[in-house]
Design an enzyme around this catalytic site. Structure first.
Site, short mmCIF file in Angstrom:
data_model
loop_
_atom_site.label_atom_id
_atom_site.label_comp_id
_atom_site.label_asym_id
_atom_site.label_seq_id
_atom_site.Cartn_x
_atom_site.Cartn_y
_atom_site.Cartn_z
CE LYS A 1 -12.14 1.34 2.85
NZ LYS A 1 -11.61 0.51 1.74
CE LYS B 1 -3.97 -5.63 3.20
NZ LYS B 1 -3.64 -4.25 3.60
CB THR C 1 -0.47 5.05 1.71
OG1 THR C 1 -1.80 4.60 1.45
CG2 THR C 1 0.16 4.18 2.77
CG ASN D 1 0.07 4.06 -3.86
OD1 ASN D 1 0.17 4.37 -2.69
ND2 ASN D 1 -0.77 4.66 -4.67
CB SER E 1 -9.99 4.19 1.93
OG SER E 1 -9.17 3.71 0.89
N1 LIG Z 1 -1.40 1.06 -1.33
C1 LIG Z 1 -1.79 1.49 -0.15
O1 LIG Z 1 -2.61 2.44 -0.04
C2 LIG Z 1 -1.27 0.89 1.10
C3 LIG Z 1 -0.23 -0.03 1.09
N2 LIG Z 1 0.33 -0.44 2.27
C4 LIG Z 1 1.44 -1.37 2.30
O2 LIG Z 1 2.57 -0.76 1.66
C5 LIG Z 1 3.38 -1.78 1.05
C6 LIG Z 1 3.58 -1.45 -0.41
O3 LIG Z 1 2.30 -1.37 -1.02
P1 LIG Z 1 2.06 -0.62 -2.40
O4 LIG Z 1 3.04 0.48 -2.55
O5 LIG Z 1 0.62 -0.35 -2.49
O6 LIG Z 1 2.41 -1.78 -3.41
P2 LIG Z 1 2.87 -1.66 -4.94
O7 LIG Z 1 2.52 -2.94 -5.55
O8 LIG Z 1 2.39 -0.39 -5.54
O9 LIG Z 1 4.46 -1.54 -4.80
C7 LIG Z 1 5.26 -2.47 -4.14
C8 LIG Z 1 6.69 -2.07 -4.37
O10 LIG Z 1 7.55 -2.90 -3.61
C9 LIG Z 1 8.57 -3.40 -4.47
N3 LIG Z 1 9.10 -4.63 -3.92
C10 LIG Z 1 8.52 -5.85 -3.88
N4 LIG Z 1 9.34 -6.72 -3.27
C11 LIG Z 1 10.45 -6.01 -2.93
C12 LIG Z 1 11.64 -6.34 -2.27
N5 LIG Z 1 11.87 -7.57 -1.84
N6 LIG Z 1 12.57 -5.35 -2.07
C13 LIG Z 1 12.35 -4.10 -2.50
N7 LIG Z 1 11.21 -3.73 -3.11
C14 LIG Z 1 10.30 -4.68 -3.33
C15 LIG Z 1 7.91 -3.52 -5.81
O11 LIG Z 1 8.85 -3.60 -6.85
C16 LIG Z 1 7.14 -2.21 -5.83
O12 LIG Z 1 8.00 -1.14 -6.16
C17 LIG Z 1 2.66 -3.10 1.35
O13 LIG Z 1 3.16 -3.62 2.55
C18 LIG Z 1 1.22 -2.66 1.56
O14 LIG Z 1 0.50 -3.58 2.35
C19 LIG Z 1 -0.13 0.02 3.47
C20 LIG Z 1 -1.15 0.90 3.53
C21 LIG Z 1 -1.88 1.34 2.36
O1 LIG Z 2 -7.52 1.95 1.81
C1 LIG Z 2 -7.94 0.99 2.42
O2 LIG Z 2 -9.11 0.81 2.66
C2 LIG Z 2 -7.01 -0.07 2.98
C3 LIG Z 2 -5.58 0.11 2.64
C4 LIG Z 2 -4.80 -1.05 3.18
O3 LIG Z 2 -4.99 -2.16 2.76
C5 LIG Z 2 -3.87 -0.86 4.26
O4 LIG Z 2 -3.89 0.19 4.92
O5 LIG Z 2 -3.07 -1.77 4.54
#
Ligand SMILES: NC(=O)C1=CN([C@@H]2O[C@H](COP(=O)(O)OP(=O)(O)OC[C@H]3O[C@@H](n4cnc5c(N)ncnc54)[C@H](O)[C@@H]3O)[C@@H](O)[C@H]2O)C=CC1
Ligand SMILES: O=C(O)CCC(=O)C(=O)O
Length: 425
Positions: A78, A114, A198, A229, A359
């Site tokens: 996953k 991943k 998250t 997100n 999820s």
């Molecule tokens: N979406 C999810 O359910 C999950 C995400 N994550 C982790 O959380 C982190 C963020 O993921 P999401 O919010 O889903 O991505 P996203 O794509 O929705 O948002 C990423 C954010 O980070 C910003 N960003 C990128 N580079 C940056 C920098 N150098 N400095 C400041 N801001 C910056 C972007 O502008 C955007 O606001 C990642 O590490 C991801 O692996 C972890 C668990 C679950």
């Molecule tokens: O929702 C999922 O299955 C995985 C989310 C994810 O990629 C993470 O937790 O880093």
């Protein structure tokens, strides 16, 4: 025909090495056998594909797509799919291993995987992204599957991409298979609560840690890096619980307001502004966006990318509590200084596990052909997050280790025991 050369990991510590450093410490504390150590050290499967896509200008561009399955010993792999310009195989290997540990920490029946595609979705049209998602899905048709490997969103992808993935997979299988992917739009079988899950888990972990540290949420300040997100939902839910969010940032810059940023307004601004905070007036733009990490706040939530708290700035970090919304935001080399300074760090594999937990609920609902209410989803995920926090906290006391190593110990112990029972190696 343009081909983008694989990017070297530069200017950052290698996330795979960071993951391994913590794994090694936890393995030693647990007295892990050499056999199990060697199994868990290596990913079970790694697939790299070339994806030729016709761009809107008629030219063909070839993208690199990766999927790594670190382990499927606890269940199907996953983990999310990342679309970003600097996706690197070592990063995906680390992220896949973190998924194994994360699922084990929250005790859900999944292994870790991943995916990543090296591209810049911010510079691609909707049609180009759709063609890329569909090509990636077809290339991974024998990797993915509801009982084998179940993708989800990560940086640069969301419900829209998951819908295309589900559609392409279903067409190739000749039937609708919605349980092949999670984080889908609600009408396609997505779960209520997944979008915010998250960030919600980050909030639950932060409040649990603040209770241990005796920080009153109504008197606490907080800075959040990343406003996608995870960051925006974490900021919004923490604000609702009384914290004053004094700084937020995204890739366009960081914004500070000592009176507190109105997060709902910031989200509305971002959504009306092409998805970013550029030009946001609810706070002063900071000269150096990286300084958000060293603000004098109670709680720091890195929720963007890896390796932002490193040996280069960790000495200046002033927060009492770090809650890792992102995967791998703290390099292994910074850990020792965080511990010396007495900062509590709730690690990624615990703090951001709310996403994969919901999820899992989505996948369960898809398989049952049934829908849960938002209340049921939130109550159950909050319970899982709180229980996982308590288990990790107790483990940290038992082994006299920081929360991060405690989380690895909980996870590795579970996966190792499962290996031992299953045997066959
Ligand atoms: N979406 C999810 O359910 C999950 C995400 N994550 C982790 O959380 C982190 C963020 O993921 P999401 O919010 O889903 O991505 P996203 O794509 O929705 O948002 C990423 C954010 O980070 C910003 N960003 C990128 N580079 C940056 C920098 N150098 N400095 C400041 N801001 C910056 C972007 O502008 C955007 O606001 C990642 O590490 C991801 O692996 C972890 C668990 C679950
Ligand atoms: O929702 C999922 O299955 C995985 C989310 C994810 O990629 C993470 O937790 O880093």
């Amino acid at each position: 025909m343009a081909y983008i050369e694989p990017a070297p990991i530069k200017d950052k510590e290698n996330p795979l090495e960071s993951m391994m450093e913590r794994f090694n410490i936890a393995a030693e504390k647990l007295g892990l056998s050499d056999e199990v150590y060697n199994v868990l050290k290596n990913p079970a499967k790694q697939v790299i594909v070339s994806l030729p896509i016709t761009m809107d200008n008629g030219k063909i561009q070839v993208f690199e797509g990766i999927r790594v399955i670190h382990s499927n010993i606890l269940g199907p792999a996953k983990g999310g799919i990342r679309f970003a310009p600097d996706v690197h195989i070592d990063e995906v290997r680390a992220l896949a291993a973190w998924m194994t540990w994360k699922c084990a920490v929250v005790d859900i029946p999944y292994g870790g995987g991943k995916g990543g595609v090296r591209c810049n979705p911010r510079e691609m049209s909707k049609g180009e992204i759709e063609r890329l998602v569909r090509a990636y899905t077809l290339s991974m048709i024998d990797v993915f599957g509801p009982d084998k490997d179940i993708p989800a969103p990560d940086m640069g992808t969301g419900p829209r991409e998951m819908a295309w993935l589900m559609d392409e997979y279903s067409k190739a299988r000749g039937m609708t298979v919605n349980s092949v992917v999670t984080g889908k739009p609600l009408v396609l079988g997505g779960s209520l609560g997944r979008t915010e899950a998250t960030g919600r888990g980050v909030m639950v972990s932060a409040l649990a840690a603040m209770q241990k540290l005796k920080i009153n949420p109504f008197q606490a300040t907080c800075a959040v890096q990343g406003f996608g997100n995870v960051g925006s939902w974490a900021a919004r839910l923490l604000e609702e619980r009384g914290l004053k969010i004094v700084a937020i940032s995204d890739h366009t810059g960081a914004f500070y307001n000592e009176k507190g940023i109105n997060i709902v307004e910031a989200i509305e601004y971002r959504d009306a502004n092409g998805g970013n905070l550029e030009g946001f007036k609810g706070g002063d733009k900071m000269e150096n966006a990286g300084d958000l990490l060293i603000l004098d706040v109670d709680v720091l939530v890195p929720a963007a990318v890896e390796d932002v708290i490193t040996i280069h700035n960790v000495n200046d970090v002033k927060a009492k509590l770090i809650v890792e919304g992102a995967n791998g935001p703290t390099s292994a080399k910074a850990d020792a200084i965080i511990n010396e300074k007495g900062i509590m760090a709730v690690p990624d594999i615990l703090a951001n596990a709310g996403g994969v937990t919901v999820s899992y609920f989505e996948w369960v609902q898809n398989r049952l052909g049934y829908k849960w209410t938002a209340d049921r989803v939130n109550r159950r995920s909050d319970r899982i997050m709180k229980d996982a926090f308590d288990t990790v906290y107790q483990t940290s006391l038992k082994y006299e280790v920081p929360m991060r190593i405690a989380a690895y110990i909980v996870a590795i112990d579970k996966v190792a025991k499962t290996y031992t029972y299953r045997g066959g190696f």
